[in-house]
Design a protein around this motif. Structure first.
Motif, PDB file in Angstrom:
ATOM      1  N   GLU A  84       0.867  -1.134   0.216  1.00 15.83           N
ATOM      2  CA  GLU A  84       0.034  -0.006  -0.011  1.00 15.83           C
ATOM      3  C   GLU A  84       1.102   1.187   0.161  1.00 15.83           C
ATOM      4  O   GLU A  84       2.010   1.148   0.378  1.00 15.83           O
ATOM      5  N   THR A  86       0.231   4.410   1.705  1.00 11.84           N
ATOM      6  CA  THR A  86       0.104   5.372   2.901  1.00 11.84           C
ATOM      7  C   THR A  86       1.220   5.392   3.574  1.00 11.84           C
ATOM      8  O   THR A  86       1.567   6.734   3.830  1.00 11.84           O
ATOM      9  N   ARG A 114       0.043  -7.489  -3.240  1.00  7.06           N
ATOM     10  CA  ARG A 114      -0.471  -8.282  -1.904  1.00  7.06           C
ATOM     11  C   ARG A 114      -0.366  -9.608  -2.139  1.00  7.06           C
ATOM     12  O   ARG A 114      -1.186  -9.988  -3.008  1.00  7.06           O
ATOM     13  N   GLU A 116      -2.482 -12.379  -2.028  1.00 10.06           N
ATOM     14  CA  GLU A 116      -3.902 -12.574  -1.820  1.00 10.06           C
ATOM     15  C   GLU A 116      -4.330 -13.637  -2.537  1.00 10.06           C
ATOM     16  O   GLU A 116      -3.641 -14.046  -3.698  1.00 10.06           O
ATOM     17  N   LEU A 123      -6.406  -8.979  -6.865  1.00 13.45           N
ATOM     18  CA  LEU A 123      -5.362  -9.674  -7.711  1.00 13.45           C
ATOM     19  C   LEU A 123      -4.089  -9.474  -6.795  1.00 13.45           C
ATOM     20  O   LEU A 123      -4.095  -8.897  -5.498  1.00 13.45           O
ATOM     21  N   GLN A 128      -2.959   1.451  -7.859  1.00 16.51           N
ATOM     22  CA  GLN A 128      -3.931   2.210  -6.801  1.00 16.51           C
ATOM     23  C   GLN A 128      -3.955   3.522  -6.973  1.00 16.51           C
ATOM     24  O   GLN A 128      -2.590   4.122  -6.505  1.00 16.51           O
ATOM     25  N   ASP A 132      -4.409  12.012  -0.879  1.00 17.03           N
ATOM     26  CA  ASP A 132      -4.432  12.371   0.454  1.00 17.03           C
ATOM     27  C   ASP A 132      -4.347  13.844   0.747  1.00 17.03           C
ATOM     28  O   ASP A 132      -3.709  14.592  -0.021  1.00 17.03           O
ATOM     29  N   ARG A 271     -12.676  -0.865   8.192  1.00 13.86           N
ATOM     30  CA  ARG A 271     -11.324  -0.922   7.576  1.00 13.86           C
ATOM     31  C   ARG A 271     -10.306  -1.716   8.026  1.00 13.86           C
ATOM     32  O   ARG A 271      -9.953  -1.578   9.448  1.00 13.86           O
ATOM     33  N   TYR A 276      -6.046   3.898  10.848  1.00 11.91           N
ATOM     34  CA  TYR A 276      -7.163   5.037  11.210  1.00 11.91           C
ATOM     35  C   TYR A 276      -7.757   5.350  12.210  1.00 11.91           C
ATOM     36  O   TYR A 276      -7.601   4.694  13.037  1.00 11.91           O
ATOM     37  N   MET A 294     -14.816  -0.438  -3.837  1.00 10.83           N
ATOM     38  CA  MET A 294     -13.963  -0.178  -4.859  1.00 10.83           C
ATOM     39  C   MET A 294     -13.083   1.110  -4.236  1.00 10.83           C
ATOM     40  O   MET A 294     -11.667   1.049  -4.825  1.00 10.83           O
ATOM     41  N   THR A 324     -11.174  -2.920  -9.417  1.00  9.05           N
ATOM     42  CA  THR A 324     -12.418  -2.848  -9.253  1.00  9.05           C
ATOM     43  C   THR A 324     -13.193  -1.668 -10.148  1.00  9.05           C
ATOM     44  O   THR A 324     -14.307  -1.588 -10.256  1.00  9.05           O
TER      45      THR A 324
END
Ligand code: HAM
Length: 433
Positions: A84, A86, A114, A116, A123, A128, A132, A271, A276, A294, A324
């Protein structure tokens, strides 16, 4: 004996992007980039490899332990391929904290990995879009990121019947669970993990997990009731909660901005990421076949503080993936026939015309800003036309010996079949129309 041939398949859960696939991806990311730049977001990027510790510190167990591709490099450093963006953006902000002009509005479109189980909407590699805002603690930044998410989807002509932004607040979640079940901060965190998994397990398993945390019967019924409440009803359960006030303030701002038709309060939005702290939200496709979120995002107060001492710079943002988004655009028929966009000219060749005349013509077209290529190689004229049609060229330029002598070129529009002879000196006029 033949050597065994290597597979042409990409690694499980990753995709090859042939030019047709790239054309589609460039189209939708191009639109997104334009919309974000129009809203004065600035693009940044970072490396694919980051220290594994960054994800262990804040992303949470699932991402750090189960989903990262990680390894130790030759220098003994523990690295992860970024799952990711962030933590990376928080590191970038921390690295120049004294020089940056807050509030920052930043975006990036990285590819992420990832580990997954590949399935519809998920996937092992995806791209992505990350949006922010750093350095604004108020509801204004939450409102700005949510309205940006809506703006991006509206940019594809999507409307409120196609998607909804589901909103909750982590502080509110902790306070209302404490009010119902008497949990402390750690207890509420554990409950949040169970609630986050609720839709992935049977009701029985959910109740069993809750019971292990001391929550059963009446308390479960009270938590169930939260799912059907309006934001005002839910907030009234713990009116002193800062999270409840934040929710009310945000929903009122969304209403005043005319965005309430796109948004719903949803107690089920937790989440999976641990960092967060306040507002959390996910955007869902209303089409039942695309039942995965999404977009996902929210407010995080403590990430920049992982890298510099005594900072109070907060962030809020979201990420959304190409997988997505593409499912959404296909399902709602929001992809135009992008192949028919724009002019693209194939300069056809005859062997009795000197090669350099075609080079000059192609150069001239390019200098006018017209996408163009000369036919490379030698083939009969008919085959060159076939090549132009298959290659999505809009026009062919025909310059035989007679056109050359007259200083002209014939331009054939491949969709209308119209043919026009144009003086080489007036080419710009033809393409200006
Ligand atoms: P996330 O919910 O893990 O959040 O991912 C955000 C979005 O990325 C998902 O809603 C989905 O569209 C897409 N996505 C995630 N994993 C996959 C996958 N394996 N395959 C396809 N698409 C996927 C984050 O990553 C946060 N860092 C977002 C954020 C930015 N929060 C604040 N700023």
């Amino acid at each position: 004996m033949c050597a065994q041939l290597l597979s042409t398949q990409p690694y499980k859960g990753t995709r090859d992007f042939y030019p047709d696939d790239m054309r589609l991806r460039n189209w939708f990311f191009g639109k997104i980039r334009n919309s974000l730049e129009l809203a004065a977001f600035e693009e940044y990027n970072g490396p694919m490899l980051e220290s594994l510790e960054m994800y262990i510190a804040k992303s949470g167990e699932e991402i750090a332990n189960e989903q990262t591709y990680n390894f130790t490099d030759r220098g003994g450093r523990r690295l992860a391929v970024r799952p990711e963006m962030t933590p990376t953006v928080a590191r970038l902000v921390a690295g120049k904290i004294g020089e940056l002009n807050f509030p920052l509005k930043w975006f990036s479109i990285p590819n992420l990995y990832r580990y997954e189980r590949p399935q519809r909407g998920r996937l092992r590699e995806h791209w992505q879009v990350n949006v922010d805002i750093f350095g604004c603690d108020g509801f204004e930044a939450d409102l700005e990121v949510i309205s940006t998410a809506v703006m991006l989807l509206k940019g594809f002509d999507a409307d409120e019947s196609m998607f909804k932004v589901h909103i909750n607040n982590r502080r509110f979640f902790n306070d209302v669970i404490a009010a119902i079940a008497g949990t402390d901060a750690e207890g509420s965190r554990k409950v949040s993990k169970v609630v986050d998994r609720k839709n992935k397990v049977t009701r029985e398993a959910y109740e069993k997990d809750m019971a292990e945390l001391g929550i059963d019967g009446d308390k479960i019924a009270k938590i169930d009731a939260l799912y059907t409440m309006s934001v005002q009803e839910a907030a009234a359960l713990c009116p002193e909660s800062r999270g409840a006030c934040e929710l009310l303030e945000l929903f009122s701002a969304l209403k005043n901005a005319g965005l309430d038709k796109y948004c719903v309060f949803d107690f089920g939005i937790i989440r999976g990421l641990d960092y967060y702290t306040g507002t959390v939200f996910e955007v869902f496709d209303e089409a039942p076949e695309n039942n995965r979120a999404m977009f996902g995002g929210g407010r995080y107060d403590n990430l920049v503080g992982l890298f510099v001492k005594n900072t109070n710079i907060t962030g809020v943002g979201f990420g959304f993936g190409d997988v997505t988004l593409e499912n959404f655009l296909v399902t709602h028929k929001l992809i135009p026939d992008i192949y028919n966009q724009g002019t693209k000219v194939l300069v056809t060749r005859f062997e009795d015309v000197p090669y350099e005349k075609y080079i000059a013509l192609t150069d001239k077209l390019r200098s006018l800003g017209v996408v163009s290529s000369m036919y490379i190689g030698v083939k009969k004229f008919g085959k060159q036309i076939d090549y132009a049609v298959k290659g999505h060229y809009s026009h062919v330029a025909i310059m035989g010996a007679s056109e050359l002598e007259a200083n002209t070129v014939k331009l054939k529009n491949l969709s209308t079949r119209e043919e026009v002879t144009v003086s080489l000196d007036e080419l710009d006029g033809y393409f200006a129309n």
